[in-house]
Design a protein around this motif. Structure first.
Motif, PDB file in Angstrom:
ATOM      1  N   ARG A   9       0.829  -1.198   0.000  1.00 11.89           N
ATOM      2  CA  ARG A   9       0.000   0.000   0.000  1.00 11.89           C
ATOM      3  C   ARG A   9       0.870   1.257   0.000  1.00 11.89           C
ATOM      4  O   ARG A   9       0.466   2.301  -0.478  1.00 11.89           O
ATOM      5  CB  ARG A   9      -0.870  -0.010   1.260  1.00 11.89           C
ATOM      6  N   VAL A 147     -10.340   9.844   3.696  1.00 14.48           N
ATOM      7  CA  VAL A 147     -10.801   8.685   2.932  1.00 14.48           C
ATOM      8  C   VAL A 147     -12.002   8.062   3.616  1.00 14.48           C
ATOM      9  O   VAL A 147     -12.183   8.159   4.827  1.00 14.48           O
ATOM     10  CB  VAL A 147      -9.670   7.638   2.764  1.00 14.48           C
ATOM     11  N   SER A 148     -12.833   7.391   2.811  1.00 16.90           N
ATOM     12  CA  SER A 148     -14.067   6.801   3.325  1.00 16.90           C
ATOM     13  C   SER A 148     -13.854   5.353   3.717  1.00 16.90           C
ATOM     14  O   SER A 148     -12.817   4.751   3.442  1.00 16.90           O
ATOM     15  CB  SER A 148     -15.178   6.892   2.274  1.00 16.90           C
ATOM     16  N   ARG A 149     -14.871   4.792   4.330  1.00 18.55           N
ATOM     17  CA  ARG A 149     -14.826   3.380   4.712  1.00 18.55           C
ATOM     18  C   ARG A 149     -15.146   2.462   3.537  1.00 18.55           C
ATOM     19  O   ARG A 149     -14.980   1.253   3.622  1.00 18.55           O
ATOM     20  CB  ARG A 149     -15.816   3.099   5.852  1.00 18.55           C
ATOM     21  N   GLY A 150     -15.627   3.035   2.440  1.00 10.81           N
ATOM     22  CA  GLY A 150     -15.931   2.221   1.269  1.00 10.81           C
ATOM     23  C   GLY A 150     -17.066   1.252   1.498  1.00 10.81           C
ATOM     24  O   GLY A 150     -17.002   0.093   1.098  1.00 10.81           O
ATOM     25  N   THR A 157     -16.544   4.559  -4.369  1.00  8.56           N
ATOM     26  CA  THR A 157     -15.340   4.652  -5.204  1.00  8.56           C
ATOM     27  C   THR A 157     -14.657   6.003  -5.051  1.00  8.56           C
ATOM     28  O   THR A 157     -13.428   6.085  -5.099  1.00  8.56           O
ATOM     29  CB  THR A 157     -15.682   4.427  -6.689  1.00  8.56           C
ATOM     30  N   ARG A 160     -11.839   6.777  -2.028  1.00  3.46           N
ATOM     31  CA  ARG A 160     -10.624   5.959  -1.905  1.00  3.46           C
ATOM     32  C   ARG A 160      -9.520   6.529  -2.786  1.00  3.46           C
ATOM     33  O   ARG A 160      -9.781   7.258  -3.740  1.00  3.46           O
ATOM     34  CB  ARG A 160     -10.916   4.520  -2.338  1.00  3.46           C
ATOM     35  N   TRP A 162      -6.941   5.590  -5.510  1.00  2.00           N
ATOM     36  CA  TRP A 162      -6.785   4.519  -6.487  1.00  2.00           C
ATOM     37  C   TRP A 162      -5.372   4.504  -7.064  1.00  2.00           C
ATOM     38  O   TRP A 162      -4.680   5.526  -7.084  1.00  2.00           O
ATOM     39  CB  TRP A 162      -7.823   4.683  -7.601  1.00  2.00           C
ATOM     40  N   THR A 194     -10.709  11.540  -4.326  1.00  2.46           N
ATOM     41  CA  THR A 194     -10.152  12.216  -3.148  1.00  2.46           C
ATOM     42  C   THR A 194      -9.329  13.443  -3.529  1.00  2.46           C
ATOM     43  O   THR A 194      -8.961  14.228  -2.659  1.00  2.46           O
ATOM     44  CB  THR A 194      -9.259  11.262  -2.338  1.00  2.46           C
TER      45      THR A 194
END
Length: 336
Positions: A9, A147-150, A157, A160, A162, A194
Motif C-alpha cells: 500500500r 478517505v471513506s470506509r468504502g 469509489t 478511496r 486509487w 479524493t
C-alpha cells in the motif's frame, strides 16, 4: 520480511520534488516503502507514522529510535493530531510498536505502551469516513486526504485513493507527463475522487491551478475538505476548487490547458458519457490525459474505441512505473 501483508500500500507515497536529482541505480527506489532516506531514523519514523506505511523499513526505524521519539512521532506529531489516520492502520501500527518495544534504544517511556494499547482497543466511530492519509511530496508540503470506509453510496469509489493517481504522481515527480516540458498549466480533472492526482500536481509544481470535478455531490464535498486540509497542512492557499460535473451534461470553464482523469475506465456503460464530456471539454492546449490501471484488456481497448467513435484522436503511450500492476495512458485530442 514485512510485518503486515498490505505493505505494498505504501510503495509510492513519498514523491520527489520536481527537478530533484535521482541517484539510485533503479528508477523509483526512492519511493520504496514511502520513506525518503534523507534524514535520521527519527525523521524516517515520523514519515512512517504520518503515512501509516507499515513495512520492513519500520522495524529498523524503531530499533534505532528512543521510545520517546517513537511516542512523539505517533502521538504528538501535529499533522497526525490535526488529521487522524485511518483507525485500522493506527491499530496495526500501534500493535507492532508494542511487539517490538523492548528492541528500541534507551529507556522505557511510561506513556508509549499505554497509548498504543488504547489505540488498539479504540472503538470504531460511526462515520462515513475512516480517517486521513498524509502523503509526503518531497520538499513540498504534504497532501492530506480524508478517505471513506468504502461501505457503499456515493463515496464507495470516490472516497478511496486509487492506484492510477499514485502512478500520475510518480510520473509527475519524474517530469514525464505530456505537458511538463512546457512548464505548469491549468488542469481540469474529471472523476477526481479524493483529489490526490490534481493536488499532487499542485504540490509538485506541474499545475498553476486545478479544478477538481466529480459527478457526486458527496465526493465534491469531500474534495473541498481535502483542499482545505492540504492547504492547512502546508499553511498556504491552494489554487484549487471543487465542483460537480456530470459527464452527460458537462460545463466548460473554457480556459483550462489540459483535461485529466485517472482510473475512470472500469465501467463500459459509462464510456459514451465520458466521450461526450471530453468532446465538450476539448480542444484545449494539451488535450486530455487519461491514466488507468489496465485490469481488462477488453475494457481498456473498448474505451479507446468509444473515444475514436466520438470523433476524437487517441494516442496510447507506454507507462513505466514502480506501482504494482499494469497501467496505460491515453492522450486524447480533438481534430480542429
Amino acid at each position: 520480511g514485512a510485518p503486515w501483508p498490505f505493505c505494498r500500500r505504501a510503495q509510492v507515497l513519498s514523491l520527489p520534488a520536481m527537478g530533484d536529482a535521482v541517484t539510485q541505480d533503479k528508477p523509483g527506489e526512492q519511493w520504496c516503502c514511502g520513506v525518503e532516506h534523507l534524514g535520521p531514523s527519527a525523521a524516517e519514523l515520523r514519515r512512517l507514522a504520518r503515512q501509516l506505511a507499515p513495512c520492513a523499513e519500520l522495524d529498523g526505524a524503531l530499533r534505532s529510535c528512543t521510545q520517546a521519539e517513537v511516542y512523539d512521532a505517533l502521538f504528538q506529531d501535529p499533522i497526525v493530531l490535526q488529521f487522524p489516520s485511518p483507525i485500522s492502520y493506527r491499530r496495526k501500527l500501534c500493535k507492532f510498536v508494542v511487539d517490538v518495544k523492548n528492541l528500541m534504544a534507551n529507556a522505557d517511556h511510561d506513556g508509549l505502551v499505554e497509548e498504543c494499547f488504547e489505540a488498539v482497543s479504540a472503538a470504531v466511530p460511526c462515520s462515513l469516513f475512516d480517517g486521513h492519509l498524509v502523503f509526503s511530496c518531497g520538499s513540498a508540503a504534504p497532501l492530506v486526504l480524508r478517505v471513506s470506509r468504502g461501505t457503499g453510496g456515493e463515496l464507495e469509489t470516490g472516497g478511496r485513493v486509487w492506484p492510477a493517481a499514485r502512478v500520475l504522481s510518480e510520473l509527475c515527480g519524474w517530469g514525464r507527463l505530456p505537458w511538463q516540458v512546457d512548464g505548469p498549466c491549468k488542469v481540469l480533472e474529471l472523476g477526481a475522487g479524493t483529489g490526490m492526482a490534481g493536488l499532487s500536481l499542485l504540490r509538485l509544481g506541474a499545475a498553476t491551478e486545478v479544478i477538481l470535478t466529480d459527478g457526486y455531490p458527496a465526493v465534491v464535498e469531500n474534495l473541498e475538505y481535502n483542499i482545505h486540509a492540504t492547504a492547512a497542512a502546508g499553511k498556504q492557499v491552494l489554487r484549487a476548487r471543487a465542483s460537480v460535473l456530470q459527464w452527460e451534461n458537462p460545463w466548460s470553464p473554457d480556459d483550462h490547458d489540459v483535461v485529466l482523469a485517472t482510473d475512470v475506465c472500469y465501467h463500459p456503460p459509462s464510456f459514451p458519457a465520458l466521450a461526450a464530456a471530453l468532446d465538450a471539454l476539448l480542444p484545449c492546449k494539451y488535450g486530455a490525459v487519461l491514466i488507468n490501471e489496465v485490469r481488462s484488456e477488453e475494457t481498456w481497448n473498448g474505451l479507446a474505441r468509444e473515444l475514436e467513435h466520438a470523433g476524437l484522436r487517441v494516442e496510447e503511450r507506454a507507462v513505466e512505473t514502480q506501482v504494482e500492476g499494469r497501467f496505460g495512458m491515453l492522450v486524447v485530442s480533438k481534430p480542429v
